[in-house]
Scaffold this motif. Structure first.
Motif, short mmCIF file in Angstrom:
data_model
loop_
_atom_site.label_atom_id
_atom_site.label_comp_id
_atom_site.label_asym_id
_atom_site.label_seq_id
_atom_site.Cartn_x
_atom_site.Cartn_y
_atom_site.Cartn_z
N ASP A 66 0.83 -1.21 0.00
CA ASP A 66 0.00 0.00 0.00
C ASP A 66 0.86 1.26 0.00
N ILE A 69 2.23 1.75 -3.48
CA ILE A 69 1.18 2.26 -4.37
C ILE A 69 0.96 3.75 -4.11
N ASP A 70 0.87 4.13 -2.84
CA ASP A 70 0.66 5.54 -2.50
C ASP A 70 1.82 6.42 -2.98
N ALA A 73 1.78 6.92 -7.20
CA ALA A 73 0.42 7.11 -7.72
C ALA A 73 0.39 7.51 -9.18
N LYS A 102 -7.57 -0.76 -4.36
CA LYS A 102 -6.77 0.43 -4.07
C LYS A 102 -6.23 1.04 -5.36
N LEU A 103 -5.70 0.21 -6.23
CA LEU A 103 -5.18 0.70 -7.50
C LEU A 103 -6.29 1.32 -8.35
N ARG A 105 -8.89 2.90 -7.36
CA ARG A 105 -9.21 4.25 -6.85
C ARG A 105 -8.26 5.30 -7.41
N TYR A 106 -7.02 4.89 -7.71
CA TYR A 106 -6.05 5.79 -8.32
C TYR A 106 -6.15 5.80 -9.85
N ILE A 108 -5.27 3.17 -11.67
CA ILE A 108 -4.09 2.40 -12.07
C ILE A 108 -4.51 0.97 -12.39
#
Length: 135
Positions: A66, A69-70, A73, A102-103, A105-106, A108
């Protein structure tokens, strides 16, 4: 439960020059080991997992993934290489689905690369390949 997290100073240098970043994650209590290595190539982030993805090892891997990923971005795709994964249970599917969300949401994309035969069978049965392509 104690977790050891080793990150060398070299990793800051490595990240600056798109060299492999290695996180050694160990569950000291049981001896279960999981290693996460990341390499950024252009707009892709490659995440190499080795060891066992199960309920005992996934927590620190989840946190580090995580964070990666953050911190990245701006990438277009994250590729999870599972060639070094020796064992994976349903926790592994949950881990991958959580990173997919999570990806997403970006904005990605995500792909799975080189799962071994047993992991591939579990992932196929779960239907994850309908959301995340295998490359």
């Amino acid at each position: 439960i104690f977790f050891r997290h080793e990150i060398s100073r070299k990793n800051a240098f490595r990240q600056a020059f798109s060299l492999p970043i290695c996180y050694n994650l160990s569950k000291l209590e049981t001896g279960a080991d999981m290693e996460l290595t990341s390499i950024r190539k252009g707009r892709d982030l490659f995440l190499y997992l080795t060891g066992e993805i199960d309920g005992h090892s996934v927590a620190p891997v989840r946190l580090q993934t995580d964070a990666l990923i953050d911190n990245n971005a701006g990438i277009s795709r994250a590729v999870f290489n599972l060639a070094g994964v020796k064992f994976m249970d349903s926790t592994g599917i949950g881990f991958l689905m959580g990173r997919y969300k999570k990806l997403s949401r970006y904005g990605i994309g995500m792909a799975i690369e080189a799962p071994d035969r047993n992991a591939d069978k579990i992932l196929s049965m779960s239907g994850i390949y309908t959301l995340v392509p295998k490359i």
